[in-house]
Write a protein that holds these residues in place. Structure first.
Motif, PDB file in Angstrom:
ATOM      1  N   THR A 132       0.838  -1.207   0.000  1.00 26.22           N
ATOM      2  CA  THR A 132       0.000   0.000   0.000  1.00 26.22           C
ATOM      3  C   THR A 132       0.865   1.246   0.000  1.00 26.22           C
ATOM      4  O   THR A 132       0.536   2.243  -0.620  1.00 26.22           O
ATOM      5  CB  THR A 132      -0.926   0.037   1.223  1.00 26.22           C
ATOM      6  OG1 THR A 132      -0.195  -0.381   2.354  1.00 26.22           O
ATOM      7  CG2 THR A 132      -2.157  -0.791   1.037  1.00 26.22           C
ATOM      8  N   LEU A 133       1.995   1.156   0.721  1.00 25.28           N
ATOM      9  CA  LEU A 133       2.902   2.301   0.752  1.00 25.28           C
ATOM     10  C   LEU A 133       3.403   2.610  -0.639  1.00 25.28           C
ATOM     11  O   LEU A 133       3.439   3.758  -1.070  1.00 25.28           O
ATOM     12  CB  LEU A 133       4.079   2.016   1.672  1.00 25.28           C
ATOM     13  CG  LEU A 133       3.837   2.325   3.141  1.00 25.28           C
ATOM     14  CD1 LEU A 133       5.063   1.958   3.959  1.00 25.28           C
ATOM     15  CD2 LEU A 133       3.511   3.801   3.327  1.00 25.28           C
ATOM     16  N   THR A 192       0.561   4.161  -2.681  1.00 23.03           N
ATOM     17  CA  THR A 192       0.327   5.576  -2.386  1.00 23.03           C
ATOM     18  C   THR A 192       1.454   6.421  -2.936  1.00 23.03           C
ATOM     19  O   THR A 192       1.255   7.545  -3.340  1.00 23.03           O
ATOM     20  CB  THR A 192       0.192   5.824  -0.879  1.00 23.03           C
ATOM     21  OG1 THR A 192       1.259   5.149  -0.232  1.00 23.03           O
ATOM     22  CG2 THR A 192      -1.143   5.390  -0.361  1.00 23.03           C
ATOM     23  N   GLY A 193       2.670   5.869  -2.932  1.00 22.10           N
ATOM     24  CA  GLY A 193       3.790   6.594  -3.502  1.00 22.10           C
ATOM     25  C   GLY A 193       3.568   6.846  -4.985  1.00 22.10           C
ATOM     26  O   GLY A 193       3.966   7.866  -5.511  1.00 22.10           O
ATOM     27  N   MET A 204       2.311  11.720   2.589  1.00 22.04           N
ATOM     28  CA  MET A 204       1.244  10.999   1.882  1.00 22.04           C
ATOM     29  C   MET A 204       0.533  10.005   2.787  1.00 22.04           C
ATOM     30  O   MET A 204      -0.665   9.797   2.653  1.00 22.04           O
ATOM     31  CB  MET A 204       1.824  10.269   0.682  1.00 22.04           C
ATOM     32  CG  MET A 204       2.109  11.202  -0.466  1.00 22.04           C
ATOM     33  SD  MET A 204       3.042  10.353  -1.692  1.00 22.04           S
ATOM     34  CE  MET A 204       2.642  11.307  -3.111  1.00 22.04           C
ATOM     35  N   GLN A 240      -3.274  10.501   2.616  1.00 17.71           N
ATOM     36  CA  GLN A 240      -3.999   9.604   1.729  1.00 17.71           C
ATOM     37  C   GLN A 240      -4.319   8.250   2.364  1.00 17.71           C
ATOM     38  O   GLN A 240      -5.436   7.777   2.295  1.00 17.71           O
ATOM     39  CB  GLN A 240      -3.196   9.415   0.431  1.00 17.71           C
ATOM     40  CG  GLN A 240      -3.232  10.691  -0.406  1.00 17.71           C
ATOM     41  CD  GLN A 240      -2.204  10.703  -1.498  1.00 17.71           C
ATOM     42  OE1 GLN A 240      -1.698   9.673  -1.907  1.00 17.71           O
ATOM     43  NE2 GLN A 240      -1.865  11.889  -1.971  1.00 17.71           N
TER      44      GLN A 240
END
Lengths: 507, 316
Positions: A19-20, A23-24, B148, B152
Motif C-alpha cells: 500500500t505504501l 500511495t507513492g 502521503m 492519503q
C-alpha cells in the motif's frame, strides 16, 4: 501454530509495504491524468440541468489569515456562482519557511490545489516549474487573451521558462529603482535641496548638517541588507547574499563578483568614512529591522527600494513623514517579472476554471477589490469613486494587503492617504524602465549547491561590517576575498557565466 | 562467628568515618560550588525574566533604548493586543492544551503496551519487535511519503489527530521504558501474581504499572514537552487556521519577521509588510503566555524525574 502466525505477519507486512508503494505512485500519476479527467467531467454534467459548483483551493502568502476571511469569501462566492460557477477556498500562510514548506510538500504529494502564489522568493517558481509541478499555461493564455493584453508580451515573456509560461505575474510596477527616504520634518527645518541628489555621495552635505545640529538623530539608518550598498543596484544573478552580478547598465555580458568589484570597494571606503564621521550608528552591524528603526524617529535617511508613492506608503507604516529621493535609474529585472505570480499546480482537477478565475482578477474590478479590501461599508467606505478609507484601521477584520500579490493592481482602489495620481505615475515609471540584459535568465543552482552555501556563509560573516563601515576596509577585503576563494566563488561565477552565455545563445 | 561480625562492624564504621572526612567540602569550596550554581541558575532564569520585562515595556521605549531589565516606562499594551487580537490566540492555546493532554495519555499507553511485552523473557517475538522499533530510529521514509501516509492512507490532515498520531510511538522512549520494566519488575513478582491467579492484563495494570510510576512520569514529561513544544506537525499538515496551536502561531510570526528582515524576500513591499506584523513587545507577550501551563507540569513530575532518568539512562 507459530508458523501460521509468522506467515500471517509476513503477509500483513507485505500488504503494508505494498500500500505504501501504491500511495507513492499516486503522486506522479495524478498530474498526468488530471489534465484529461476534468474535460470529461466538465462535458458530461452539461447535459444535466445544473452543473455542480467547482471549488477552487487557493494558497497565498501573507501575514495571517484575516479574521473576517469567511465573510469575504461568502460574499465572493455569491458573486462567483453566477459568474463562473466556482466557489473559493482561500488559505494564507506566513512568509518564508512556513509558506514554502506547506506549498512544496503539497505540490510534491500532488494534492489537488488549484491556485498557488509563487515567486522567485516564495515556493520557488523556477524549481517547481522545472519539476513539472505547475500546469503549462500557454494554451489558456491563447484561449483567454485578456491577461496577455493587460500585461504586455514583454513582461509576460520575462516570467516564461524556455518559452513556456507556468504562471502569470501581477500587473504592478514592472521596474524598480533605489534611493533615499529622508525624514520630512528635518528636510523642512534645514531647508534642504534634494533635487540634485543623483549619486550616493551627493547626500553627504545633508548628513553633515544633521550630524552637526541634531545630536539625537543618527544620519543614516542601516539594518542587514537594507544598506546604501543597494544603491549600487547590482543586477544579481542569484540571492542577495550570493556573489555574482552584472552591471546594472547593460554595459557588457560579464558576470563579476559584485562584493569585491572596484565600485563596491569604493563604496565600502565611503561607508567607512561616514562611520568615522559619525553618520552611521556604531552598532549598525547588529541591527535587524530597518523599518522598526525608522519608526523610532531617531534616523534621518534610509536607503530603500522605491516606486511612485513610496513616501506615502512608508508614512502610513511608520507614522512619520518622509521625502522620497530617487537616485538610481529604473530598471526592469527578474526581480519584477518573477516577483509575484499565480500558478496552477499540476494536481489541480479544474485547471481551466482556475485560469478563468485568475483572469477575473485581472479584469473584474469588484472581485479584485473585494479580495483586497473586504466588503464595502463593513471593512471600508468609499470617499469618492476610486478612493476609500478603512473603517477601523487599527483593528480591521480584513486588511490583508493582498493588492500586489495577484491580478491587475491598477484596478485597486486607492487609500485616502495615497497619491490620487498613483497609478498614472506607476505607468509612467514602468515606461521609463531599462530592460536589463539578464531579463528572463534563470540560474540553475543544482551544480553548485555547495559553493553557494559556503559563499553565503562567508558573505553573511562579512557583509554587515563592510556595509556599515564598522571595520577598516583593506584588511577585511583581503580576508573576505581569501575566504570567498576558499569557498569556491570562482567556480560559482564560472558556472553562472556558462549558463548565462548558453541562455543568451539560445535566445 | 560473633568476633568476625564485630570486626566487620568496626571496619565499616572506620570506613564510613574516613569517607565522611574525605567527602567533606571545605568552606571555600562550598562557597565556590554554591556560587557556580547560583550563576548557572541566573543564566537560566535571566532570559525568562527579561522576556517578561520586555513584554511589559513601552513599545517606543524599546525602539529607542533597546532591551533593559529596568525600563523607564511600563505598559500593558502588548497584552492588550494579545487579548484583543480576537480568539486566534486563545483558540490556539486551547488546541495546544487539548493536544498535549490527549497526546500524552495516548502516547504513554502505546509506548507502555509496546515496551512491556518486550521486557518479558517469555515473549517469543521479542527480538523481532525490538528490531522493528529500532529500525524506525535509523531509517525514515522521507518527508513526502510520510506526508502521503497522513493525507492519503490515513486521511487525518487538518484534524486534531494529526498533531497527536505521528508522535504516539517513540522508539527511544519505548526502549527506556522497556529497560525500566525489566529492572524494576522482577520476573518472580509476575510469576507470584500468576500463581495467585492474576491474568496478564491484571498483572500489567494492577502490579506492573504502579511499580513503574517513576518511569511513567519521566516518559510522560518527555511526551508532554514534546507535544507542547511542537510546531512541526501543524507546519506540514494544518492548513485550517482554527487548528493552529500556540507554538505554531509563534513560530509563524517570528519566522515571518526573520525572513522579511533578512532581505531574502525580493519584493518592494517587504518593508511595509514587516511593519504590519506584531511588535516586539507583543511577540514577547505571546512567548510569556505560551510558557504558562507547561511550567506547572514540572513540579508535578519532579519527584519522579531524577529517579526515572537515571534508571533509564544507565541501562538504556
Amino acid at each position: 501454530m507459530s508458523k501460521a502466525k509468522r506467515i500471517c505477519s509476513l503477509l500483513l507486512i507485505s500488504l503494508l509495504a505494498f500500500t505504501l508503494i501504491l500511495t507513492g505512485c499516486t503522486g506522479p500519476i495524478t498530474p498526468g491524468t488530471s489534465s484529461d479527467t476534468p474535460t470529461e467531467t466538465e462535458d458530461s454534467p452539461k447535459t444535466q440541468p445544473e452543473e455542480p459548483t467547482v471549488k477552487l483551493t487557493w494558497y497565498l502568502v501573507g501575514n495571517r489569515q484575516e479574521p473576517d476571511t469567511p465573510k469575504v469569501l461568502e460574499e465572493a462566492n455569491k458573486y462567483l456562482k453566477d459568474k463562473l460557477n466556482v466557489s473559493l477556498d482561500l488559505y494564507v500562510f506566513g512568509w518564508g519557511d512556513d509558506y514554502d514548506q506547506k506549498v512544496n510538500t503539497a505540490l510534491a504529494a500532488g494534492e489537488p490545489i488549484d491556485i498557488v502564489f509563487t515567486a522567485n522568493w516564495a515556493a520557488n517558481y523556477n524549481v517547481n516549474a522545472a519539476s513539472g509541478y505547475f500546469t503549462e499555461l500557454n494554451g489558456y493564455l491563447a484561449k483567454y487573451p485578456k491577461i496577455k493584453e493587460i500585461l504586455g508580451e514583454d513582461f509576460l515573456n520575462g516570467s516564461a521558462i524556455n518559452g513556456k509560461n507556468y504562471a502569470v505575474p501581477t500587473n504592478k510596477e514592472k521596474v524598480h529603482n533605489w534611493g533615499w527616504l529622508l525624514k520630512k520634518d528635518l528636510v523642512d527645518k534645514y531647508n534642504m535641496d534634494v533635487s540634485n541628489i543623483k549619486t550616493i555621495e551627493a547626500i553627504e552635505p545633508l548628513l553633515k548638517i544633521i550630524k552637526e545640529n541634531e545630536p539625537e538623530i543618527t544620519p543614516v539608518c542601516i539594518a542587514t541588507m537594507d544598506a546604501p550598498f543597494q544603491l549600487l543596484d547590482w543586477d544579481r544573478i542569484s540571492d542577495d547574499d550570493v556573489p555574482g552580478a552584472l552591471y546594472p547598465d547593460n554595459r557588457d555580458y560579464t558576470i563579476v563578483n559584485h562584493f569585491l568589484a572596484p565600485e563596491s570597494i569604493e563604496h565600502y571606503k565611503l561607508m567607512r568614512d561616514w562611520a568615522n564621521k559619525g553618520y552611521i550608528h556604531p552598532d549598525a552591524a547588529t541591527m535587524q529591522n530597518q523599518v522598526e528603526l525608522m519608526k523610532s524617529g531617531r534616523y534621518f535617511a534610509a536607503s530603500q527600494s522605491l516606486k511612485p508613492g513610496k513616501d506615502a506608503e512608508m508614512a502610513a507604516t511608520t507614522g512619520i513623514e518622509w521625502v522620497q529621493v530617487d537616485v538610481t535609474r529604473p530598471v526592469m529585472s527578474n526581480r519584477e517579472t518573477t516577483g509575484a505570480l499565480l500558478a496552477i499546480p499540476a494536481g489541480s482537477k479544474n485547471p481551466e476554471k482556475a485560469f478563468q478565475f485568475i483572469e477575473l482578477l485581472y479584469t473584474d474590478k469588484y472581485m479584485k477589490n473585494l479580495l483586497n479590501y473586504g466588503i464595502e461599508n463593513v471593512h471600508y467606505k468609499k470617499v469618492s469613486d476610486n478612493v476609500i478609507e478603512l473603517i477601523d484601521p487599527d483593528n480591521s477584520g480584513y486588511n490583508p494587503g493582498h493588492g500586489w500579490k495577484f491580478g491587475d493592481q491598477f484596478k485597486d482602489y486607492l487609500m485616502s492617504n495615497e497619491d490620487p495620481q498613483k497609478w498614472d505615475k506607476f505607468l509612467e515609471f514602468n515606461e521609463a524602465g531599462l530592460a536589463l540584459n539578464s531579463l528572463g535568465f534563470v540560474f540553475d543552482k543544482t551544480n553548485v549547491e555547495t559553493q553557494i552555501s559556503s559563499c553565503k556563509n562567508v558573505v553573511q560573516a562579512y557583509y554587515k561590517q563592510l556595509f556599515t563601515g564598522s571595520v577598516e576596509v583593506e584588511p577585511t577585503i583581503e580576508q573576505f576575498e581569501k575566504e570567498l576563494k576558499a569557498a569556491g566563488v570562482d567556480e560559482l561565477i564560472a558556472e553562472m557565466q556558462r549558463q548565462y552565455d548558453k541562455w543568451r545563445e539560445s535566445k | 562467628m560473633n568476633g568476625t561480625v564485630e570486626i566487620e562492624k568496626t571496619g565499616i564504621l572506620k570506613m564510613l568515618k574516613s569517607r565522611r572526612l574525605g567527602n567533606k567540602v571545605s568552606p571555600t569550596g562550598n562557597i565556590l560550588i554554591n556560587l557556580l550554581f547560583i550563576i548557572c541558575s541566573i543564566i537560566c532564569i535571566a532570559p525568562i525574566i527579561l522576556i517578561t520585562v520586555i513584554s511589559f515595556t513601552d513599545e517606543k521605549e524599546l525602539l529607542v533604548n533597546g532591551y533593559s531589565f529596568f525600563p523607564e516606562k511600563y505598559s500593558v499594551k502588548a497584552y492588550d493586543y494579545v487579548i484583543t487580537a480576537g480568539d486566534t490566540i486563545w483558540r490556539a492555546y486551547g488546541v495546544s492544551i487539548l493536544v498535549t493532554i490527549l497526546g500524552t495519555i495516548l502516547s504513554l499507553m502505546v509506548i507502555c503496551l509496546y515496551a512491556y511485552p518486550l521486557s518479558r523473557q517469555s515473549f517469543k517475538y521479542k527480538n523481532f519487535f525490538s528490531f522493528f522499533a529500532y529500525f524506525t530510529m535509523i531509517f525514515g521514509g522521507g518527508l513526502v511519503p510520510w506526508y502521503m501516509v497522513y493525507t492519503q492512507l490515513i486521511p487525518i490532515k487538518n484534524t486534531l489527530w494529526i498533531m497527536i498520531v505521528p508522535y504516539l510511538m517513540n522508539a527511544w522512549y519505548m526502549m527506556i521504558m522497556r529497560t525500566f520494566f525489566k529492572t524494576t519488575v522482577h520476573e518472580s513478582i509476575i510469576e507470584s501474581a500468576k500463581i495467585d491467579g492474576a491474568g496478564e492484563f491484571r498483572i500489567f495494570f494492577v502490579i506492573v504499572l504502579p511499580l513503574c510510576k517513576a518511569g511513567l512520569a519521566t516518559i510522560g514529561l518527555f511526551c508532554t514537552l514534546g507535544y507542547w513544544n511542537d510546531w512541526w506537525l501543524p507546519l506540514v499538515f494544518i492548513t485550517e487556521h482554527k487548528l493552529y496551536n500556540i507554538q505554531y502561531l509563534m513560530y509563524q510570526t517570528l519566522n515571518s519577521i526573520q525572513y522579511l528582515a533578512s532581505g531574502s524576500a525580493q519584493f518592494s513591499e517587504s518593508s511595509k509588510v514587516l511593519a504590519d506584523l506584531p511588535s516586539e513587545s507583543a511577540r514577547m507577550a505571546i512567548a510569556v503566555i505560551s510558557i504558562g501551563p507547561i511550567i506547572f507540569a514540572y513540579p508535578f513530575f519532579q519527584k519522579y524525574f531524577v529517579k526515572g532518568l537515571t534508571i533509564g539512562a544507565v541501562k538504556g
